[in-house]
Design a protein around this motif. Structure first.
Motif, mmCIF file in Angstrom:
data_model
loop_
_atom_site.group_PDB
_atom_site.id
_atom_site.type_symbol
_atom_site.label_atom_id
_atom_site.label_comp_id
_atom_site.label_asym_id
_atom_site.label_seq_id
_atom_site.Cartn_x
_atom_site.Cartn_y
_atom_site.Cartn_z
ATOM 1 N N GLN A 190 0.820 -1.216 0.000
ATOM 2 C CA GLN A 190 0.000 0.000 0.000
ATOM 3 C C GLN A 190 0.854 1.266 0.000
ATOM 4 O O GLN A 190 0.410 2.318 -0.475
ATOM 5 C CB GLN A 190 -0.961 -0.008 1.188
ATOM 6 C CG GLN A 190 -2.031 -1.072 1.092
ATOM 7 C CD GLN A 190 -3.223 -0.816 1.999
ATOM 8 O OE1 GLN A 190 -3.492 0.322 2.402
ATOM 9 N NE2 GLN A 190 -3.976 -1.881 2.300
ATOM 10 N N LEU A 191 2.058 1.166 0.521
ATOM 11 C CA LEU A 191 2.968 2.311 0.511
ATOM 12 C C LEU A 191 3.801 2.372 -0.760
ATOM 13 O O LEU A 191 4.586 3.312 -0.945
ATOM 14 C CB LEU A 191 3.887 2.264 1.737
ATOM 15 C CG LEU A 191 3.204 2.453 3.093
ATOM 16 C CD1 LEU A 191 4.196 2.205 4.234
ATOM 17 C CD2 LEU A 191 2.582 3.841 3.223
ATOM 18 N N GLY A 192 3.667 1.362 -1.621
ATOM 19 C CA GLY A 192 4.392 1.355 -2.879
ATOM 20 C C GLY A 192 5.875 1.074 -2.730
ATOM 21 O O GLY A 192 6.694 1.577 -3.521
ATOM 22 N N LYS A 193 6.246 0.241 -1.740
ATOM 23 C CA LYS A 193 7.654 -0.056 -1.486
ATOM 24 C C LYS A 193 7.920 -1.552 -1.594
ATOM 25 O O LYS A 193 7.037 -2.373 -1.343
ATOM 26 C CB LYS A 193 8.075 0.433 -0.090
ATOM 27 C CG LYS A 193 7.875 1.927 0.120
ATOM 28 C CD LYS A 193 8.715 2.748 -0.843
ATOM 29 C CE LYS A 193 8.425 4.234 -0.715
ATOM 30 N NZ LYS A 193 9.184 5.026 -1.707
ATOM 31 N N ILE A 194 9.145 -1.895 -1.968
ATOM 32 C CA ILE A 194 9.588 -3.292 -2.053
ATOM 33 C C ILE A 194 10.768 -3.474 -1.105
ATOM 34 O O ILE A 194 11.741 -2.703 -1.161
ATOM 35 C CB ILE A 194 10.008 -3.658 -3.494
ATOM 36 C CG1 ILE A 194 8.809 -3.511 -4.441
ATOM 37 C CG2 ILE A 194 10.557 -5.085 -3.543
ATOM 38 C CD1 ILE A 194 9.160 -3.718 -5.900
ATOM 39 N N PHE A 195 10.696 -4.469 -0.239
ATOM 40 C CA PHE A 195 11.777 -4.697 0.715
ATOM 41 C C PHE A 195 13.049 -5.156 -0.003
ATOM 42 O O PHE A 195 12.979 -5.986 -0.922
ATOM 43 C CB PHE A 195 11.380 -5.762 1.746
ATOM 44 C CG PHE A 195 10.311 -5.319 2.701
ATOM 45 C CD1 PHE A 195 10.551 -4.292 3.590
ATOM 46 C CD2 PHE A 195 9.066 -5.940 2.706
ATOM 47 C CE1 PHE A 195 9.563 -3.876 4.480
ATOM 48 C CE2 PHE A 195 8.077 -5.534 3.582
ATOM 49 C CZ PHE A 195 8.325 -4.491 4.471
ATOM 50 N N PRO A 196 14.205 -4.655 0.398
ATOM 51 C CA PRO A 196 15.476 -5.159 -0.154
ATOM 52 C C PRO A 196 15.633 -6.648 0.154
ATOM 53 O O PRO A 196 15.144 -7.140 1.178
ATOM 54 C CB PRO A 196 16.542 -4.336 0.588
ATOM 55 C CG PRO A 196 15.816 -3.156 1.147
ATOM 56 C CD PRO A 196 14.417 -3.594 1.395
ATOM 57 N N GLU A 197 16.305 -7.358 -0.732
ATOM 58 C CA GLU A 197 16.517 -8.788 -0.510
ATOM 59 C C GLU A 197 17.485 -9.040 0.641
ATOM 60 O O GLU A 197 17.346 -10.018 1.373
ATOM 61 C CB GLU A 197 17.040 -9.443 -1.796
ATOM 62 C CG GLU A 197 16.001 -9.524 -2.897
ATOM 63 C CD GLU A 197 16.503 -10.307 -4.092
ATOM 64 O OE1 GLU A 197 17.575 -10.946 -3.976
ATOM 65 O OE2 GLU A 197 15.821 -10.293 -5.131
ATOM 66 N N SER A 198 18.484 -8.184 0.790
ATOM 67 C CA SER A 198 19.456 -8.352 1.879
ATOM 68 C C SER A 198 19.153 -7.367 3.001
ATOM 69 O O SER A 198 18.473 -6.343 2.791
ATOM 70 C CB SER A 198 20.882 -8.135 1.358
ATOM 71 O OG SER A 198 21.012 -6.834 0.808
ATOM 72 N N ILE A 199 19.643 -7.675 4.187
ATOM 73 C CA ILE A 199 19.389 -6.846 5.362
ATOM 74 C C ILE A 199 20.111 -5.512 5.212
ATOM 75 O O ILE A 199 21.327 -5.487 4.989
ATOM 76 C CB ILE A 199 19.862 -7.569 6.644
ATOM 77 C CG1 ILE A 199 19.124 -8.903 6.798
ATOM 78 C CG2 ILE A 199 19.643 -6.689 7.870
ATOM 79 C CD1 ILE A 199 19.675 -9.770 7.908
ATOM 80 N N PRO A 200 19.418 -4.378 5.339
ATOM 81 C CA PRO A 200 20.088 -3.077 5.248
ATOM 82 C C PRO A 200 21.141 -2.909 6.341
ATOM 83 O O PRO A 200 21.022 -3.486 7.436
ATOM 84 C CB PRO A 200 18.936 -2.079 5.430
ATOM 85 C CG PRO A 200 17.711 -2.829 5.014
ATOM 86 C CD PRO A 200 17.962 -4.243 5.458
#
Length: 353
Positions: A190-200
């Protein structure tokens, strides 16, 4: 601030802390930390204050790791006098950067509870996903509506970020574990974001090599499950997988030795009656919650802890025993082993979505 705290703030430095220390000399106090940072971050611990605290414990108390405390109790059938235990949750690398050098300098033991799936970088801790989402937006364009949750549109800034975070975190904690992960993914959508595959980098975990080094230098590496679920929101079989899997991973990567356990989130709603027995059957010598009350360390598999960080007033209240005495005076007990605690786990209609 209540009358009790105001009184202690006034009288503590004038003998109140010393009096409480003597009254509570046979009641260990277990301190709880999470994150460390330099420069300071609100709610975390900074090296400046943490060094003051470690030095104070070294000079005035009998420091133990949690497993050391439990071994002493088994060998002597009593708790040691003036014992204080430093515990840290989760397994973030900032412990190695900022806290470990101070503990090593003063030769003060501690216990670090790690989430093994996080250490193996198979996941990043779900509250951090909420934190990351809020760091990626400066304005929520439309109200976020997910099931019974509704968050109004508006700016995301220093004032509102914590409000959104608390609302979303509390809702996630109210859900069965699989629904919790679906909810966080839906937030991202809903926020239009995709989580990075690796841990930030800001959420980076420790490595097994770093844990092994610290284990050789006075830091007990304890268990904190595999994936950090609320154990009040999983089935008994799922809880067993989380607890036993964590124990196995620690022993396989760090060698077999006695260890203790920490319940994720650790509030009364995060428990079910069968958990202490599961933890004990998995080989852990004891376990801790994430709140204090009048029971203190009475139950070795439900030992209470006191929050600590850069707030020195809270630190002195906790270490001296003043906070414990306050709970005793109020006869406050938030959790009992024989209570059927935790939410009933209901199969999610979304399955493993």
């Amino acid at each position: 601030m209540g009358l009790f705290s105001k009184t202690i703030r006034t009288l503590g430095p004038w003998g109140g802390y010393q009096l409480a220390r003597q009254i509570c000399r046979n009641q260990p106090r277990i301190l709880m930390y999470h994150r460390f940072s330099d420069p300071p971050v609100k709610g975390w611990a900074s090296p400046q204050f943490f060094e003051q605290q470690v030095r104070h414990i070294k000079d005035n108390y009998n420091p133990f790791s949690l497993v050391g405390l439990m071994q002493y109790k088994r060998e002597h059938d009593r708790m040691p006098s003036h014992a204080v235990v430093i515990t840290v949750d989760d397994g973030y690398r900032d412990f190695y950067q900022y806290a470990y050098p101070i503990l090593k300098k003063y030769q003060v033991p501690a216990t670090l509870f790690v989430t093994t799936g996080f250490i193996e970088r198979k996941l990043w801790l779900w509250p951090d996903k909420i934190t990351w989402l809020l760091s990626q937006v400066d304005y929520i364009q439309e109200a976020v509506t997910i099931d019974a949750l509704r968050s109004e549109a508006g700016p995301v800034n220093a004032e509102t970020r914590q409000v959104y975070w608390q609302q979303w975190n509390d809702h996630a904690l109210s859900l069965p574990d699989d629904e919790k992960h679906w909810f966080i993914d839906e937030l991202a959508r809903q926020l239009g974001k995709i989580f990075p595959e690796s841990i930030p980098p800001e959420f980076e975990p420790l490595s097994w090599d770093e844990l092994a080094e610290m284990q050789q230098n006075g830091v007990e590496i304890g268990g904190h499950t595999v994936t950090h679920p609320s154990l009040g929101r999983v089935s008994e079989s799922q809880a067993k997988v989380e607890i036993v899997g964590c124990s196995n991973a620690l022993n396989e990567n760090l060698g077999r030795r006695s260890r203790t356990f920490c319940y994720p989130n650790g509030q009364p709603s995060d428990f079910q009656y069968f958990l202490p027995a599961l933890v004990e059957d998995s080989g852990f010598l004891g376990a801790v919650t994430a709140f204090p009350d009048a029971n203190g360390t009475k139950d070795p598999f439900l030992m209470r802890r006191h929050v600590s960080g850069d707030d020195m007033f809270q630190f002195f209240k906790a270490t001296s025993g003043v906070e414990f005495l306050g709970h005793r005076l109020r006869r406050e007990i938030r959790l009992r082993r024989d209570s059927h605690l935790g939410a009933t786990v209901i199969a999610s209609p979304r399955g493993n979505a």
